[in-house]
Design an enzyme around this catalytic site. Sequence first.
Site, PDB file in Angstrom:
ATOM      1  N   TYR A  52      29.854  25.093  -1.040  1.00 15.39           N
ATOM      2  CA  TYR A  52      28.868  25.000  -2.129  1.00 15.39           C
ATOM      3  C   TYR A  52      29.566  25.076  -3.461  1.00 15.39           C
ATOM      4  CZ  TYR A  52      23.952  24.464  -1.373  1.00 15.39           C
ATOM      5  OH  TYR A  52      22.727  23.905  -1.162  1.00 15.39           O
ATOM      6  N   GLU A  54      27.734  24.451  -6.922  1.00 18.68           N
ATOM      7  CA  GLU A  54      26.836  24.111  -8.037  1.00 18.68           C
ATOM      8  C   GLU A  54      27.547  24.324  -9.372  1.00 18.68           C
ATOM      9  OE1 GLU A  54      23.119  26.193  -7.710  1.00 18.68           O
ATOM     10  OE2 GLU A  54      22.520  25.048  -5.950  1.00 18.68           O
ATOM     11  N   ASP A 198      22.759  -0.905 -14.608  1.00 20.04           N
ATOM     12  CA  ASP A 198      22.801  -0.438 -13.216  1.00 20.04           C
ATOM     13  C   ASP A 198      23.646  -1.436 -12.428  1.00 20.04           C
ATOM     14  OD1 ASP A 198      22.432   0.277 -10.610  1.00 20.04           O
ATOM     15  OD2 ASP A 198      20.261   0.608 -10.780  1.00 20.04           O
ATOM     16  N   THR A 224      26.019   2.943  -7.592  1.00 13.65           N
ATOM     17  CA  THR A 224      26.275   3.536  -6.286  1.00 13.65           C
ATOM     18  C   THR A 224      27.765   3.373  -6.011  1.00 13.65           C
ATOM     19  OG1 THR A 224      25.835   1.451  -5.176  1.00 13.65           O
ATOM     20  CG2 THR A 224      23.985   2.972  -5.355  1.00 13.65           C
ATOM     21  N   LYS A 227      28.482   0.201  -2.214  1.00 13.92           N
ATOM     22  CA  LYS A 227      28.243  -1.240  -2.059  1.00 13.92           C
ATOM     23  C   LYS A 227      29.570  -1.971  -2.260  1.00 13.92           C
ATOM     24  CE  LYS A 227      23.406  -0.392  -3.080  1.00 13.92           C
ATOM     25  NZ  LYS A 227      22.243  -0.618  -3.961  1.00 13.92           N
ATOM     26  N   ARG A 233      28.532   6.769   0.803  1.00 15.50           N
ATOM     27  CA  ARG A 233      27.205   6.699   0.188  1.00 15.50           C
ATOM     28  C   ARG A 233      27.122   7.744  -0.904  1.00 15.50           C
ATOM     29  NH1 ARG A 233      24.860   3.170   3.493  1.00 15.50           N
ATOM     30  NH2 ARG A 233      23.185   2.987   1.981  1.00 15.50           N
TER      31      ARG A 233
HETATM   32  C1  LIG Z   1      21.157   0.155  -4.206  1.00 10.74           C
HETATM   33  C2  LIG Z   1      20.654   0.267  -5.592  1.00 10.74           C
HETATM   34  C3  LIG Z   1      20.152   1.475  -6.104  1.00 10.74           C
HETATM   35  C4  LIG Z   1      19.834   2.678  -5.259  1.00 10.74           C
HETATM   36  O1  LIG Z   1      20.760   3.148  -4.453  1.00 10.74           O
HETATM   37  P1  LIG Z   1      20.409   4.128  -3.228  1.00 10.74           P
HETATM   38  O2  LIG Z   1      21.731   4.721  -3.006  1.00 10.74           O
HETATM   39  O3  LIG Z   1      19.913   3.256  -2.147  1.00 10.74           O
HETATM   40  O4  LIG Z   1      19.389   5.104  -3.705  1.00 10.74           O
HETATM   41  C5  LIG Z   1      19.818   1.533  -7.439  1.00 10.74           C
HETATM   42  N1  LIG Z   1      19.935   0.462  -8.217  1.00 10.74           N
HETATM   43  C6  LIG Z   1      20.369  -0.710  -7.765  1.00 10.74           C
HETATM   44  C7  LIG Z   1      20.471  -1.862  -8.693  1.00 10.74           C
HETATM   45  C8  LIG Z   1      20.733  -0.859  -6.439  1.00 10.74           C
HETATM   46  O5  LIG Z   1      21.141  -2.042  -5.993  1.00 10.74           O
END
Ligand SMILES: *Cc1c(COP(=O)(O)O)cnc(C)c1O
Length: 415
Positions: A52, A54, A198, A224, A227, A233
Amino acid sequence: MSADVRSTDPELAELLDLELKRQSQTLALIPSENHVSAAVLAASGSVLTNKYSEGYAGRRYYEGQQIIDRIETLAVDRAKALFGVDHANVQPYSGSPANLAIYLAFLEPGDTVMGMALPMGGHLTHGWNVSITGKFFRSVQYVVERETGLVDFEKVRELALKERPKLIFCGGTAIPRTIDFAAFRSIADEVGAILVADIAHIAGLIAGGAHPSPVSYVDVVSTTTHKTLRGPRGAMLMAKTEHARKIDSAVFPGLQGGPHNHTTAAIAVALHEALQPSFKDYAHQIVANAKALADTLLAEGFDLVTGGTDNHLILIDLTNKEIPGKAAAKALDKAGLVANYNTVPYDPRRPFDPSGLRIGTPAVTTRGLREPEMRMIGRWMSQGVEAAKARDDTRLGQIRDEVQELAGTFPLPGA
Ligand SMILES: *Cc1c(COP(=O)(O)O)cnc(C)c1O
């Protein structure tokens, strides 16, 4: 697969083995997926899950942080070096909570946010009505043009001037073209909005120089890590120094408790990998593969939203093929080609059974497939769609055998 899981929990061990086999024998064409390295897998399955912590490095609410602080600092420093940002927070549990932290940092409930509508390629967390971001905030959504599938910036500007959003999101989940961050910046400046890029889908392309970077244009970058960036993740928020405190306190204690240290370590490994010269080759190969696949699909008579791709992602409108997206995705899954059904802009069908199919090349590029294999995949997709229409499961099984044979020559990196 670890012998420890097998001896403790044979039932789960079998499921892990089956999933490994499924991933090995099929081709993952879902554009948000990838295959992480053995090193990333090992870091994310480590003893760091026991701890932990925090708070932030040097300011924790628990003792025993001698090593954790160094790990988190390493991840943060690598993120800063890779993306050229002032500040990075590597604690968000995933992309959705990362985005929610941005709302918490900059808005009050009821304030106005502007993002791309989900059915147009945006993300749920950019203010879509079923998401908390559309329920607790006043959301206005921009669209793409029916004819081109592209954003008309004059219309986005007019919407922004009329609605005066405090926060603007650019980026999304089904955008096959390069995002013009400078155009969003000038709109945000006109209305005095905080601009967020994003880059969840394209972070790896940006890191590898295969997509322009938003860093000099936006206030906050959200991504994220799992991807195209090819990490565990997780997620990161990056910002100019002036926003650092707001972002950090929104993530913790605003929204989350203890960070997932095993994920932080795996992010550090993934960022180290992304800083190597070979990552540039990977990023550019993703785009080259997507273009080769798009060309084959066009030659096979598929209708692509925007007519093609600049990045890792292809959005197919199946209307002219006279098969719904879901039926096509299910048939292709039987053929070993794993994709997802998706809405296309102005989709006349329902979101749970839309007209589109969304595919991408990150995972197959990681496995080492190149242009010749993309042409094979494009032709298999065409044959698979025809077999689905003819309800020819035998043919789908034959394609599956061919896919499996090809997949067998490109082993998973982490397996
Ligand atoms: C995948 C994605 C997210 C969210 O990601 P999670 O890890 O699935 O919550 C947010 N914004 C965009 C543009 C994404 O492609």
